[in-house]
Scaffold this motif. Structure first.
Motif, PDB file in Angstrom:
ATOM      1  N   ARG A 211       1.978   7.755  -9.136  1.00 24.92           N
ATOM      2  CA  ARG A 211       2.865   8.502 -10.239  1.00 24.92           C
ATOM      3  C   ARG A 211       2.396   9.820 -10.754  1.00 24.92           C
ATOM      4  NH1 ARG A 211       4.592   5.277 -15.534  1.00 24.92           N
ATOM      5  NH2 ARG A 211       5.206   7.129 -16.706  1.00 24.92           N
ATOM      6  N   ARG A 212       1.085  10.029 -10.579  1.00 26.11           N
ATOM      7  CA  ARG A 212       0.408  11.248 -10.793  1.00 26.11           C
ATOM      8  C   ARG A 212       0.538  12.487 -10.036  1.00 26.11           C
ATOM      9  NH1 ARG A 212      -2.310  11.646 -16.536  1.00 26.11           N
ATOM     10  NH2 ARG A 212      -1.340   9.636 -17.105  1.00 26.11           N
ATOM     11  N   VAL A 213       0.603  12.056  -8.788  1.00 21.14           N
ATOM     12  CA  VAL A 213       0.505  13.223  -7.679  1.00 21.14           C
ATOM     13  C   VAL A 213       1.709  13.158  -6.952  1.00 21.14           C
ATOM     14  CG1 VAL A 213      -1.989  13.292  -7.652  1.00 21.14           C
ATOM     15  CG2 VAL A 213      -0.856  12.065  -5.824  1.00 21.14           C
ATOM     16  N   LYS A 214       2.050  14.362  -6.314  1.00 15.74           N
ATOM     17  CA  LYS A 214       3.246  14.416  -5.261  1.00 15.74           C
ATOM     18  C   LYS A 214       2.707  13.889  -3.872  1.00 15.74           C
ATOM     19  CE  LYS A 214       6.192  17.565  -7.968  1.00 15.74           C
ATOM     20  NZ  LYS A 214       4.974  17.690  -9.217  1.00 15.74           N
ATOM     21  N   VAL A 215       1.511  14.228  -3.561  1.00 13.22           N
ATOM     22  CA  VAL A 215       0.942  14.049  -2.151  1.00 13.22           C
ATOM     23  C   VAL A 215       1.072  12.543  -1.927  1.00 13.22           C
ATOM     24  CG1 VAL A 215      -0.996  14.113  -0.658  1.00 13.22           C
ATOM     25  CG2 VAL A 215      -0.683  15.646  -2.384  1.00 13.22           C
ATOM     26  N   ALA A 216       1.548  12.046  -0.588  1.00 10.30           N
ATOM     27  CA  ALA A 216       1.513  10.732  -0.165  1.00 10.30           C
ATOM     28  C   ALA A 216       0.134  10.031  -0.368  1.00 10.30           C
ATOM     29  CB  ALA A 216       1.815  10.802   1.327  1.00 10.30           C
ATOM     30  N   VAL A 217       0.503   8.701  -0.822  1.00  9.47           N
ATOM     31  CA  VAL A 217      -0.620   7.871  -1.310  1.00  9.47           C
ATOM     32  C   VAL A 217      -0.942   6.767  -0.085  1.00  9.47           C
ATOM     33  CG1 VAL A 217      -1.660   6.255  -2.805  1.00  9.47           C
ATOM     34  CG2 VAL A 217      -0.699   8.404  -3.518  1.00  9.47           C
ATOM     35  N   ILE A 218      -2.132   6.387   0.045  1.00  7.56           N
ATOM     36  CA  ILE A 218      -2.516   5.376   1.051  1.00  7.56           C
ATOM     37  C   ILE A 218      -3.168   4.437   0.020  1.00  7.56           C
ATOM     38  CG2 ILE A 218      -3.653   4.731   3.227  1.00  7.56           C
ATOM     39  CD1 ILE A 218      -3.043   7.747   4.148  1.00  7.56           C
ATOM     40  N   ALA A 219      -2.667   3.139   0.422  1.00  5.37           N
ATOM     41  CA  ALA A 219      -3.705   2.057  -0.392  1.00  5.37           C
ATOM     42  C   ALA A 219      -4.818   1.532   0.273  1.00  5.37           C
ATOM     43  CB  ALA A 219      -2.661   1.141  -0.898  1.00  5.37           C
ATOM     44  N   ALA A 220      -6.025   1.436  -0.091  1.00  8.49           N
ATOM     45  CA  ALA A 220      -7.044   0.923   0.450  1.00  8.49           C
ATOM     46  C   ALA A 220      -8.047  -0.123  -0.316  1.00  8.49           C
ATOM     47  CB  ALA A 220      -7.876   2.128   1.119  1.00  8.49           C
ATOM     48  N   GLY A 221      -8.066  -1.206   0.218  1.00  9.47           N
ATOM     49  CA  GLY A 221      -8.864  -2.215  -0.663  1.00  9.47           C
ATOM     50  C   GLY A 221      -8.081  -3.475  -0.823  1.00  9.47           C
ATOM     51  N   GLY A 222      -8.595  -4.431  -0.262  1.00  8.87           N
ATOM     52  CA  GLY A 222      -7.898  -5.938  -0.531  1.00  8.87           C
ATOM     53  C   GLY A 222      -6.753  -6.198   0.261  1.00  8.87           C
ATOM     54  N   ILE A 223      -6.589  -5.367   1.127  1.00  9.75           N
ATOM     55  CA  ILE A 223      -5.471  -5.486   2.352  1.00  9.75           C
ATOM     56  C   ILE A 223      -5.866  -6.210   3.739  1.00  9.75           C
ATOM     57  CG2 ILE A 223      -3.375  -4.397   3.358  1.00  9.75           C
ATOM     58  CD1 ILE A 223      -3.710  -2.327   1.203  1.00  9.75           C
ATOM     59  N   VAL A 224      -5.463  -7.446   4.026  1.00 13.17           N
ATOM     60  CA  VAL A 224      -5.901  -8.037   5.501  1.00 13.17           C
ATOM     61  C   VAL A 224      -4.636  -8.563   6.095  1.00 13.17           C
ATOM     62  CG1 VAL A 224      -5.859 -10.296   4.197  1.00 13.17           C
ATOM     63  CG2 VAL A 224      -7.701  -9.625   5.800  1.00 13.17           C
ATOM     64  N   ASP A 225      -3.465  -8.643   5.571  1.00 11.17           N
ATOM     65  CA  ASP A 225      -2.248  -9.051   6.546  1.00 11.17           C
ATOM     66  C   ASP A 225      -1.077  -8.282   6.290  1.00 11.17           C
ATOM     67  OD1 ASP A 225      -1.627 -10.157   3.989  1.00 11.17           O
ATOM     68  OD2 ASP A 225      -2.427 -12.160   4.665  1.00 11.17           O
ATOM     69  N   GLY A 226       0.055  -8.670   6.704  1.00  3.11           N
ATOM     70  CA  GLY A 226       1.329  -8.054   6.561  1.00  3.11           C
ATOM     71  C   GLY A 226       1.659  -8.250   4.999  1.00  3.11           C
ATOM     72  N   ARG A 227       1.336  -9.313   4.242  1.00  6.30           N
ATOM     73  CA  ARG A 227       1.845  -9.600   2.777  1.00  6.30           C
ATOM     74  C   ARG A 227       1.242  -8.466   2.235  1.00  6.30           C
ATOM     75  NH1 ARG A 227       0.334 -15.287   0.262  1.00  6.30           N
ATOM     76  NH2 ARG A 227      -2.246 -14.526   0.287  1.00  6.30           N
ATOM     77  N   GLY A 228      -0.057  -7.879   2.391  1.00  7.16           N
ATOM     78  CA  GLY A 228      -0.799  -6.951   1.778  1.00  7.16           C
ATOM     79  C   GLY A 228      -0.273  -5.467   2.056  1.00  7.16           C
TER      80      GLY A 228
END
Lengths: 353, 353
Positions: A211-228
């Motif tokens: 919400r704070r930046v216009k640059v595309a964000v990639i989420a990292a941490g706690g993701i292991v499968d498709g639902r993540g």
């Protein structure tokens, strides 16, 4: 679920899946190319690679995959006091590590000229090698380096652990921001405030940065499968970075003992510690963790601490021991399922289709 | 998105949205009934309510809404050394708080008979009052209490911060588990290991607990809007618990100064601290936080610390000051948008439809 995001197009990959880069010698060409060949983005943690070897590495990966991949560097290459040591300082630190050196049959080492390669020289070599993607942690490269990336068509991705870091990366013109939540294994790549004061959960950090930046964000941490991955995209991320699930694959460069622990039935608990390199990292506690924890105040700064521990690790790895190596792991390890990249990527892609 | 989950049916509510319970006098009948009347589950933090007042409270809420709601208690009502103090111990602790008492024009207080109501007596009163839902934190009620709930048709929901806590709640036969991630504001309700060693991000914790237990899981921490609720459901949760967004509404019992900070333009950073009650809680750092931080080792155990601070707070609240109150907040506060329950619920329900 719109998995063909702007970030996916920008990176030139097929799916919004990025393999997290591993430092400490556990990245491999086989892992990176296996991920990239399946349509994700493989990443090689090159911060421990000598500047003159970076071009060679880039060619090796390029020979194994024609798809995009990332080389990753650490922008900040030392903490205060960690650049040079006098022989006296070296000798004062050594007794902390001496029992392990003795146990593993290692001689007292000579102080090296450098405890870590200088980032500026590595970045120079990286620009020369021109990988498709340059990802980095622990800071923002100079305007000159970023301008060179733009000119050479190298996509840039920087890690942020706080709002302020995301804003700094955006202001510098970095292409993608990796919102690195507290759950992630390995180092907390904080660079504006102490890592201990920069701990956001992935769920909160992804939404706040998006919400704070216009640059595309990639989420990292706690993701292991498709639902993540789905959840990350729902939160506004344009791709998900997955670390531990790839680390636990046969293609990674870690030890079988580490992989067995990651896949083990025992309930995994991870902890944050500065004991392994001098910078805060998420690991599975083991004997080295337990024994160094009470001595935290005596340990040398990054990268000196990491230099000593890497000598211990090398001998422990050779013996396939897990008590004296760094057992990086994210909090999501209890949900690991797959043992090789094809199986993991198949499962992820099935969920995404 | 299947928002008509088994947990939603079980709770008898319309939408998978639970208002997190607030202790410390900031729950209100108006807040709880506003949420429940809109089809979510309102929750009243009743741990600071005297046993003999719990029936009265239940009737007040019942008069304001005919929909289901929860009363929340703290199972563990004191830490070691926090049940009784001698006059000597009381006098030894008082100087820590004396400057604030003086600044606010308060006399030195008399030691109370109890620093916190006894959970067993509160639970007895709660069973008698028969609320639709009994939610609890900091432990597992006795088998007798849980059996009584079952007999009286009271749905039970317990908070877990680790895998082991979720398994303990499931083994006891609790109906719903609230996976309370690190991002959440207020107290970390850990009860098997120290809270400092029980810090999972919501993204990881929700997925891990959902895979380990058969009981329905509710995700809490870092959720502020419809996409957060969607992400929680994607991760396997059957409902989302939302705290800070309701705390920031006019209907909550906090101060205008606190609400203004939560909605403020300044970038919010939260921190975990034991300084406010003796148990670890996520707050916005303020003067009280800064001044008590270096004195952590001298502070009395829960609930004694909370008792002293609550006296300071009461006077500070009366003056609408934010420097000497407890500014509970989750990490997601920078993304707050709405100032009252109708607006917040409308936005959440629009996203869910």
């Amino acid at each position: 679920m719109p998995s063909q995001t702007e970030a996916v197009r920008r990176l030139g990959i097929d799916y919004p899946i990025i393999q997290g880069p591993f430092g400490g010698g556990i990245s491999t060409v086989g892992l990176v190319s296996a991920v990239s060949n399946r349509g994700g983005l493989g990443s090689f943690g090159a911060h421990i690679v000598a500047p003159e070897e970076i071009g060679v590495l880039r060619k090796e990966i390029g020979a194994a995959t024609s798809a995009p991949f990332a080389l990753n560097l650490w922008v900040s290459d030392h903490d205060p006091g960690g650049l040079h040591l006098s022989q006296e300082e070296f000798d004062r630190y050594f007794p902390i590590f001496e029992p392990y050196f003795e146990e593993l049959g290692l001689e007292k080492p000579e102080p090296p000229e450098l405890y870590h390669y200088r980032f500026e020289e590595q970045a120079e070599a990286l620009l020369e090698a021109r990988p498709p993607v340059f990802s980095f942690v622990f800071g923002v490269p100079s305007a000159k380096v970023l301008a060179e990336c733009k000119q050479r068509g190298i996509v840039t991705a920087g890690a942020a652990t706080t709002i302020a870091e995301a804003e700094a990366l955006e202001a510098a013109g970095v292409d993608l921001i990796v919102a690195t939540g507290f759950e992630a294994g390995g180092h907390r790549p904080s660079f504006l405030a102490p890592a201990e004061e920069s701990l956001f959960g992935t769920l909160a950090l992804t939404q706040i940065i998006e919400r704070r930046v216009k640059v595309a964000v990639i989420a990292a941490g706690g993701i292991v499968d498709g639902r993540g991955v789905h959840a990350a995209l729902t939160l506004g991320a344009q791709a998900a970075q997955i670390g531990t699930a790839f680390l636990a694959c046969d293609e990674s460069g870690t030890t079988d003992a580490h992989r067995a622990l990651l896949h083990g039935d025992a309930i995994l608990e991870t902890a944050l510690s500065r004991s392994f390199t001098g910078r805060l990292a998420r690991v599975i506690p083991n004997r080295l963790y337990d024994e160094l924890l009470p001595r935290a105040a005596e340990l040398p700064p990054f990268p000196v601490q990491g230099w000593f521990v890497s000598r211990i690790k090398a001998a422990a790895v050779a013996a396939n021991r897990s008590d004296l190596i760094t057992l990086y792991s994210g909090q999501i390890a209890p949900n690991l399922k797959h043992r090789n990249v094809p199986d993991l990527m198949d499962a992820l892609l099935q969920d995404l289709s």
